[in-house]
Design an enzyme around this catalytic site. Structure first.
Site, PDB file in Angstrom:
ATOM      1  N   HIS A   1       0.836  -1.200   0.000  1.00 52.81           N
ATOM      2  CA  HIS A   1       0.000   0.000   0.000  1.00 52.81           C
ATOM      3  C   HIS A   1       0.873   1.253   0.000  1.00 52.81           C
ATOM      4  O   HIS A   1       0.690   2.161  -0.822  1.00 52.81           O
ATOM      5  CB  HIS A   1      -0.920  -0.031   1.228  1.00 52.81           C
ATOM      6  CG  HIS A   1      -1.771   1.175   1.407  1.00 52.81           C
ATOM      7  ND1 HIS A   1      -3.145   1.114   1.395  1.00 52.81           N
ATOM      8  CD2 HIS A   1      -1.476   2.484   1.624  1.00 52.81           C
ATOM      9  CE1 HIS A   1      -3.642   2.323   1.586  1.00 52.81           C
ATOM     10  NE2 HIS A   1      -2.635   3.176   1.731  1.00 52.81           N
ATOM     11  N   GLU A   2       1.811   1.312   0.930  1.00 46.58           N
ATOM     12  CA  GLU A   2       2.650   2.505   1.050  1.00 46.58           C
ATOM     13  C   GLU A   2       3.619   2.634  -0.113  1.00 46.58           C
ATOM     14  O   GLU A   2       3.870   3.737  -0.602  1.00 46.58           O
ATOM     15  CB  GLU A   2       3.383   2.504   2.395  1.00 46.58           C
ATOM     16  CG  GLU A   2       2.467   2.517   3.604  1.00 46.58           C
ATOM     17  CD  GLU A   2       1.396   3.607   3.595  1.00 46.58           C
ATOM     18  OE1 GLU A   2       1.603   4.678   2.955  1.00 46.58           O
ATOM     19  OE2 GLU A   2       0.350   3.405   4.225  1.00 46.58           O
TER      20      GLU A   2
ATOM     21  N   HIS B   1       2.068   4.297  -3.076  1.00 44.00           N
ATOM     22  CA  HIS B   1       2.027   5.765  -3.009  1.00 44.00           C
ATOM     23  C   HIS B   1       3.305   6.345  -3.604  1.00 44.00           C
ATOM     24  O   HIS B   1       3.260   7.300  -4.397  1.00 44.00           O
ATOM     25  CB  HIS B   1       1.862   6.240  -1.564  1.00 44.00           C
ATOM     26  CG  HIS B   1       0.493   6.047  -1.017  1.00 44.00           C
ATOM     27  ND1 HIS B   1      -0.641   6.590  -1.595  1.00 44.00           N
ATOM     28  CD2 HIS B   1       0.063   5.377   0.076  1.00 44.00           C
ATOM     29  CE1 HIS B   1      -1.702   6.258  -0.886  1.00 44.00           C
ATOM     30  NE2 HIS B   1      -1.303   5.510   0.138  1.00 44.00           N
TER      31      HIS B   1
END
Length: 164
Positions: free
Chosen positions: A77-78, A81
């Site tokens: 998820h990170e 980004h």
């Protein structure tokens, strides 16, 4: 948990980050810089990405209790980004570019929120009330009320919250 156990967990997160970055490099047939990894995220947030710094921050308290979820979902998820920023520039944080990266590169459902138990990291609540009954405000919101820079209303009845 002992310091050595935490270090082992941190090492697993670092290794997972390295594997995820290698997958991205392979998928896009280009190099991406390995991000700096810190374990200083606080509060209810599992992780965060600092785009311009190419940095990932993870919450050590949530990480200890939810390691498998961190490895399977939070790390990709990170990283997505960071990848979205490096590939597309400024885009919506959980927009179509980020979602596509989650699915195409890591085959992970693009959830924007985690469902982890946050009781260990939840801050103190301050007692307020409205016509419906008691409401708890965070210290940040409570301090805004005290400084008279903000007023809050009940989401159910719409009346202004007052200190209990």
């Amino acid at each position: 948990m002992q310091k050595t156990a935490l270090n082992l967990i941190q090492q697993q997160i670092i290794q997972r980050t390295e594997r995820c970055m290698a997958l991205a490099c392979e998928h896009f047939n280009r190099q991406f810089l390995m991000p700096t990894i810190k374990f200083n995220q606080r509060g209810k947030i599992a992780g965060s990405a600092r785009l311009q710094l190419n940095e990932l921050r993870f919450n050590p308290v949530l990480m200890q209790d939810n390691l498998e979820h961190f490895l399977s979902d939070v790390v990709p998820h990170e990283i997505c980004h960071l990848l979205a920023f490096q590939l597309f520039g400024r885009v919506r944080p959980h927009g179509k570019e980020w979602q596509a990266l989650m699915v195409q590169v890591y085959e992970v459902k693009p959830n924007t929120y985690h469902g982890m138990d946050v009781t260990k990291v939840a801050g103190k609540k301050f007692a307020y009330r409205c016509l419906c009954g008691p409401v708890g405000l965070s210290i940040r919101r409570h301090n805004k009320v005290v400084r008279k820079v903000q007023q809050y209303r009940c989401i159910k009845c719409g009346n202004q919250l007052v200190a209990a």
